[in-house]
Design an enzyme around this catalytic site. Structure first.
Site, PDB file in Angstrom:
ATOM      1  N   ASP A  43      45.502  31.984  41.441  1.00  0.00           N
ATOM      2  CA  ASP A  43      44.827  31.250  42.504  1.00  0.00           C
ATOM      3  C   ASP A  43      45.790  30.312  43.230  1.00  0.00           C
ATOM      4  OD1 ASP A  43      42.707  30.496  44.071  1.00  0.00           O
ATOM      5  OD2 ASP A  43      41.880  29.076  42.626  1.00  0.00           O
ATOM      6  N   GLY A  46      46.657  30.982  49.313  1.00  0.00           N
ATOM      7  CA  GLY A  46      46.314  30.509  50.645  1.00  0.00           C
ATOM      8  C   GLY A  46      46.688  29.059  50.868  1.00  0.00           C
ATOM      9  N   TRP A  48      48.962  27.400  49.277  1.00  0.00           N
ATOM     10  CA  TRP A  48      50.428  27.324  49.276  1.00  0.00           C
ATOM     11  C   TRP A  48      50.963  27.570  50.681  1.00  0.00           C
ATOM     12  CZ3 TRP A  48      54.443  30.593  50.509  1.00  0.00           C
ATOM     13  CH2 TRP A  48      55.707  30.278  50.005  1.00  0.00           C
ATOM     14  N   ARG A  56      48.070  32.726  55.813  1.00  0.00           N
ATOM     15  CA  ARG A  56      47.671  32.962  54.426  1.00  0.00           C
ATOM     16  C   ARG A  56      48.393  34.157  53.808  1.00  0.00           C
ATOM     17  NH1 ARG A  56      43.163  30.618  52.321  1.00  0.00           N
ATOM     18  NH2 ARG A  56      42.709  32.493  51.106  1.00  0.00           N
ATOM     19  N   SER A  88      38.736  40.008  43.988  1.00  0.00           N
ATOM     20  CA  SER A  88      37.374  40.019  43.444  1.00  0.00           C
ATOM     21  C   SER A  88      36.420  40.721  44.398  1.00  0.00           C
ATOM     22  CB  SER A  88      36.897  38.588  43.192  1.00  0.00           C
ATOM     23  OG  SER A  88      36.551  37.949  44.410  1.00  0.00           O
ATOM     24  N   GLU A  90      33.991  39.410  45.643  1.00  0.00           N
ATOM     25  CA  GLU A  90      33.620  38.423  46.659  1.00  0.00           C
ATOM     26  C   GLU A  90      34.698  38.260  47.743  1.00  0.00           C
ATOM     27  OE1 GLU A  90      33.426  37.765  43.309  1.00  0.00           O
ATOM     28  OE2 GLU A  90      31.253  38.096  43.227  1.00  0.00           O
ATOM     29  N   ASN A  91      35.904  38.738  47.443  1.00  0.00           N
ATOM     30  CA  ASN A  91      37.012  38.543  48.397  1.00  0.00           C
ATOM     31  C   ASN A  91      36.878  39.367  49.677  1.00  0.00           C
ATOM     32  OD1 ASN A  91      39.598  38.080  45.842  1.00  0.00           O
ATOM     33  ND2 ASN A  91      38.279  36.591  46.863  1.00  0.00           N
ATOM     34  N   ARG A  94      36.562  37.525  53.044  1.00  0.00           N
ATOM     35  CA  ARG A  94      37.684  36.854  53.689  1.00  0.00           C
ATOM     36  C   ARG A  94      37.990  37.496  55.046  1.00  0.00           C
ATOM     37  NH1 ARG A  94      42.097  35.385  48.931  1.00  0.00           N
ATOM     38  NH2 ARG A  94      40.686  34.094  47.681  1.00  0.00           N
ATOM     39  N   ARG A 217      37.414  26.783  36.593  1.00  0.00           N
ATOM     40  CA  ARG A 217      36.251  27.658  36.421  1.00  0.00           C
ATOM     41  C   ARG A 217      36.742  29.086  36.217  1.00  0.00           C
ATOM     42  NH1 ARG A 217      35.927  25.766  41.765  1.00  0.00           N
ATOM     43  NH2 ARG A 217      36.572  27.303  43.331  1.00  0.00           N
ATOM     44  N   GLU A 230      41.133  31.327  24.598  1.00  0.00           N
ATOM     45  CA  GLU A 230      41.642  29.989  24.872  1.00  0.00           C
ATOM     46  C   GLU A 230      41.897  29.896  26.378  1.00  0.00           C
ATOM     47  OE1 GLU A 230      41.917  27.564  22.593  1.00  0.00           O
ATOM     48  OE2 GLU A 230      41.084  28.996  21.143  1.00  0.00           O
TER      49      GLU A 230
END
Length: 263
Positions: A43, A46, A48, A56, A88, A90-91, A94, A217, A230
Site C-alpha cells: 500500500d 499513489g 508516494w 499515480r 483487489s 475494489e480497485n 480507480r 486494516r 502475526e
C-alpha cells in the site's frame, strides 16, 4: 543468458552492499523460526507519487521495483511462499488510466524479471478471478505459470482481481453444488475441507502479514487464511519499503510467542 546473469549478479551485489551486513543478517535470521508464508498488502504507491508531484502510475512503477527487491529478500531467506496483494476487486473503481496501467504491469514484469525468477527456481501463480482480466494480462500470467511450472523453490503468488469475501463465496458455491449433486455429505464439510476450496488450497496459511503505508486494516485480504497470522504494520510507503525493513518484520515475528488460542 550468461551475459544477463553476470549483469544481474553485479546489480545484486550492489544492492546487498548497501546494508553492509546482508549475509550476516540473513544467517542470523535463519537461526530462528522463519514464517513459511509471508503475505503483503503493498500500500502507498499513489501517495508516494503524489508527495513527489508525480502521476499515480509513477508510484506503481516504483512499487514494482520494490516487488523485485522483496522477492529476492524472501527467497534469500528461504521463505516457502510469498503472496503480494496486487489488485483487489475494489480497485476497478480507480481511474481508467490507472487501472489500464496496473493491468499492463504483469506483462512488464514478465519482460524484466522472468529470467531471474526461473534462475532462482521460483514458481509464479495468481490468486483471483482471471476471467475478468484483460486478455493481455491473462496472457502474461499464463506465460509466467508455464515458464515456472516445474520450479520447486519459493511460490510467488500475486493476488490479482482478488477479494477474500468473493473467494469464500466462490468456495461455498462449489461446496453447495457438490452437496446437492450427492458428491459430498454436508457433515463432511469442516474447516479443512473449506480451506481446500480456496485459491490457497496448496499453500500454508500465512504466518506473517505485512502492510505498508500506515493503514492498520486487512482490506478484504485473506480473511479466512489470516485467522492466526502475526500482523506487522509500518508507516513506510510501499515504494520506500526496503530489504532491511523486510528483515525487521521477520525479526519482530521471531520475537513473538504464537499460542494459537492456548495459554
Amino acid at each position: 543468458m550468461i551475459h544477463w546473469l553476470k549483469k544481474w549478479l553485479v546489480g545484486y551485489h550492489r544492492e546487498t552492499e548497501k546494508t553492509g551486513t546482508d549475509r550476516e543478517r540473513i544467517h542470523t535470521l535463519q537461526k530462528g523460526p522463519l514464517p513459511r508464508h509471508v503475505a503483503i498488502i503493498m500500500d502507498g504507491n499513489g501517495r508516494w507519487a503524489k508527495s513527489r508531484g508525480m502521476p499515480r502510475v509513477a508510484g506503481h512503477r516504483a512499487g514494482m521495483k520494490t516487488v523485485r527487491h522483496i522477492t529476492r529478500a524472501a527467497d534469500d531467506l528461504g521463505i516457502e511462499a510469498l503472496t503480494l496483494y496486487s489488485f483487489s476487486t475494489e480497485n476497478w473503481k480507480r481511474p481508467k488510466e490507472e487501472v489500464n496501467y496496473l493491468m499492463g504491469l504483469p506483462g512488464e514484469f514478465l519482460r524484466t524479471d522472468l529470467d531471474e525468477l526461473v534462475a532462482r527456481n521460483i514458481r509464479v501463480r495468481m490468486l483471483g478471478e482471471e476471467d475478468q482480466l484483460p486478455s493481455h494480462t491473462r496472457d502474461a500470467i499464463m506465460k509466467f505459470k508455464e515458464a515456472t511450472r516445474d520450479n520447486t523453490g519459493m511460490i510467488l503468488s500475486f493476488a490479482l482481481n482478488y477479494g477474500s469475501r468473493a473467494e469464500m463465496i466462490r468456495a461455498m458455491h462449489g461446496i453447495i453444488d457438490d452437496v446437492i449433486s450427492g458428491k459430498l455429505e454436508k457433515e463432511a464439510v469442516d474447516e479443512e475441507y473449506f480451506g481446500r476450496a480456496l485459491y490457497t488450497a496448496d499453500l500454508p496459511e500465512p504466518d506473517l502479514m505485512i502492510r505498508t503505508s500506515g493503514e492498520v486494516r486487512i482490506s478484504n485480504f485473506m480473511l479466512w487464511q489470516l485467522a492466526y497470522s502475526e500482523l506487522w504494520f509500518t508507516d513506510v510507503l510501499w515504494p520506500d519499503f526496503t530489504r532491511e525493513m523486510f528483515f525487521e518484520a521477520i525479526d519482530d515475528f521471531q520475537r513473538r510467542s504464537r499460542r494459537y488460542g492456548a495459554v
